[in-house]
Write a protein that holds these residues in place. Sequence first.
Motif, PDB file in Angstrom:
ATOM      1  N   LEU A 102       0.835  -1.204   0.000  1.00 57.17           N
ATOM      2  CA  LEU A 102       0.000   0.000   0.000  1.00 57.17           C
ATOM      3  C   LEU A 102       0.864   1.247   0.000  1.00 57.17           C
ATOM      4  CD1 LEU A 102      -2.637   1.518   0.155  1.00 57.17           C
ATOM      5  CD2 LEU A 102      -2.688   1.091   2.630  1.00 57.17           C
ATOM      6  N   ALA A 103       1.916   1.259   0.818  1.00 57.03           N
ATOM      7  CA  ALA A 103       2.830   2.408   0.828  1.00 57.03           C
ATOM      8  C   ALA A 103       3.477   2.582  -0.541  1.00 57.03           C
ATOM      9  CB  ALA A 103       3.900   2.214   1.898  1.00 57.03           C
ATOM     10  N   GLU A 104       3.865   1.481  -1.168  1.00 52.18           N
ATOM     11  CA  GLU A 104       4.456   1.560  -2.503  1.00 52.18           C
ATOM     12  C   GLU A 104       3.455   2.109  -3.507  1.00 52.18           C
ATOM     13  OE1 GLU A 104       6.992  -1.636  -3.948  1.00 52.18           O
ATOM     14  OE2 GLU A 104       6.754  -2.633  -2.015  1.00 52.18           O
TER      15      GLU A 104
ATOM     16  N   LEU B  82       4.295  10.201  -6.729  1.00 49.82           N
ATOM     17  CA  LEU B  82       5.439  10.603  -7.553  1.00 49.82           C
ATOM     18  C   LEU B  82       4.993  11.159  -8.892  1.00 49.82           C
ATOM     19  CD1 LEU B  82       8.280   7.970  -7.045  1.00 49.82           C
ATOM     20  CD2 LEU B  82       8.482  10.451  -6.898  1.00 49.82           C
ATOM     21  N   ALA B  83       4.016  10.533  -9.509  1.00 46.88           N
ATOM     22  CA  ALA B  83       3.505  11.046 -10.789  1.00 46.88           C
ATOM     23  C   ALA B  83       2.933  12.445 -10.614  1.00 46.88           C
ATOM     24  CB  ALA B  83       2.448  10.090 -11.341  1.00 46.88           C
ATOM     25  N   GLU B  84       2.232  12.672  -9.503  1.00 42.13           N
ATOM     26  CA  GLU B  84       1.648  13.990  -9.251  1.00 42.13           C
ATOM     27  C   GLU B  84       2.724  15.026  -8.942  1.00 42.13           C
ATOM     28  OE1 GLU B  84      -2.642  12.462  -7.447  1.00 42.13           O
ATOM     29  OE2 GLU B  84      -0.937  12.733  -6.094  1.00 42.13           O
ATOM     30  N   VAL B  85       3.729  14.631  -8.183  1.00 40.50           N
ATOM     31  CA  VAL B  85       4.804  15.564  -7.838  1.00 40.50           C
ATOM     32  C   VAL B  85       5.566  15.990  -9.081  1.00 40.50           C
ATOM     33  CG1 VAL B  85       7.005  15.769  -6.635  1.00 40.50           C
ATOM     34  CG2 VAL B  85       5.033  14.801  -5.456  1.00 40.50           C
TER      35      VAL B  85
ATOM     36  N   LEU C 116      12.938   9.690  -3.376  1.00 42.07           N
ATOM     37  CA  LEU C 116      11.796   8.809  -3.146  1.00 42.07           C
ATOM     38  C   LEU C 116      11.691   7.764  -4.250  1.00 42.07           C
ATOM     39  CD1 LEU C 116       9.173   7.916  -1.788  1.00 42.07           C
ATOM     40  CD2 LEU C 116       8.001   9.788  -2.981  1.00 42.07           C
ATOM     41  N   ASP C 117      11.905   8.191  -5.475  1.00 44.45           N
ATOM     42  CA  ASP C 117      11.856   7.267  -6.608  1.00 44.45           C
ATOM     43  C   ASP C 117      12.909   6.168  -6.450  1.00 44.45           C
ATOM     44  OD1 ASP C 117      11.047   6.217  -9.049  1.00 44.45           O
ATOM     45  OD2 ASP C 117      12.390   7.498 -10.204  1.00 44.45           O
ATOM     46  N   GLU C 118      14.110   6.544  -6.032  1.00 47.95           N
ATOM     47  CA  GLU C 118      15.169   5.554  -5.827  1.00 47.95           C
ATOM     48  C   GLU C 118      14.788   4.560  -4.737  1.00 47.95           C
ATOM     49  OE1 GLU C 118      18.739   7.650  -4.952  1.00 47.95           O
ATOM     50  OE2 GLU C 118      18.854   8.641  -6.913  1.00 47.95           O
ATOM     51  N   ALA C 119      14.205   5.051  -3.662  1.00 49.74           N
ATOM     52  CA  ALA C 119      13.784   4.156  -2.577  1.00 49.74           C
ATOM     53  C   ALA C 119      12.693   3.208  -3.048  1.00 49.74           C
ATOM     54  CB  ALA C 119      13.288   4.982  -1.388  1.00 49.74           C
TER      55      ALA C 119
END
Length: 469
Positions: free
Chosen positions: A185-187, A194-197, A277-280
């Motif tokens: 769920l967190a993923e 991320l898409a929105e950011v 965040l994307d890398e994580a």
Amino acid sequence: MRLSTKDFELASAFEACSLEIDPALLAKLGENRARVLAALTDRPVYGVNTGMGRLAGVALGTMERHQRNLLIGRAVGGPPWLAADEVRWLFLVRLRDLLAPEAGASPELVTFLVDRLNEGFTPAVPRTGLGSAGEIIPLAHAFQTFLGVGTVLVDGVETPASEVLAKPYGLGLKEGATLIQGSPLAETLAAFALAEVRRLVELQTLTAAIAIDVLGAPRAVYRPASAGDDETLRAVLVELGGLIRGSAERAEVVQAPVSVRVAPRAIAHLRRVAGELDEALRRSMPTDSPAFLDGEFVSTTGFHAVELGLRMDAVTAALVHLGEVGVQRMHRLLDERFSGLPMQLTPDPGPQAGLVPLHKRAVGELHALRRLACPATLGSVETSAGQEDVQAFAWAAGNQLRDACARMFAITACELIAGSQARWLASGDGAAGLQATYGRLRELVPPLAEDRSLGPEVTALVSVLTREW
């Protein structure tokens, strides 16, 4: 689409298409499943022949029934529910996990999940009130429906799963435990956020360029050389420079307000933390616990998505600062001392209020946005009689980040309307790189010659910004 390897790409699989598992992969899953079952001896295996949490030391006699109970007994959540597209992504993340050999999932479970994806099966999955060390509550809601238990959403209406599912799935050993492990769920929320950011980074670069263009701000501060060794800031300045190229500088403006000058730095910081965040999110580790590693069952900590949560908290904080910069910058556009334009961006100040009410809307959105800056990942409380004494709450950070994005889209819409109105009132056409943007904005929100109710137009513009811009 045919899924043939463990390296499952969510981005491509998310398209509205039919999924298919390569028979060769199913065969490998079957072989791995046989090894897993063979390794299930009389020794304790957490969640398979023992209880869970504080009851991990209790040996079980009936293992098959236990797998069913793991899903049903933990479904204690309630609305608000995840949206259908979020549930689809959650299923895709879970499918990726089941394809990993350490999960030991059966070909039958994988096939059943793919069939549910293909038919648009949408369980009612809670998005809040999830106080466990991992995500067992939402995952129990999601996957108890495979047993014909719980509720699904049919055109947004809660419907018993038993009325929708033609044939319930019969859980095998360990499969119930596997379905409620990890933090998918967190993923899921991180992927959507991320898409929105990334869209907000683009839009805020545009709003900054419009403010520079309309205010006639000196452009020297935006030279890429001023970034030094900061390549992220340099990239923002290069992009911004392309948008404002040819914009006229007002001779009387020696230095623009801080909110206009520091915009590239605030945007660069958001881009940087979003990249982290994307890398994580892309880093892979076993999500099952116990995972089948090197021929034995090993407890893991994939459920503790603390890095995802803290990274999302950091992105939310970056959005709050960018929102503060944007709302202040919008206020400078409304002030004739800075803009040289009619007061409150109306051709008839006094009888007409102009865009000051729109700025008040932006201020209200910023006030709500600021309250989201408190880290959601922090704040553990003991549960399970002390066995679970720490939670990551990464799902909460994801919800908070998505709320922050929604507020920021509203602020950005207000800024864009103000920038478009300012350009309409100013002399000249502005920078060539912004001509298409000005034209598009005037189509969506025509200039205000006199006051009108802008609420519906703000809502419509936000919808465009989040989907099509």
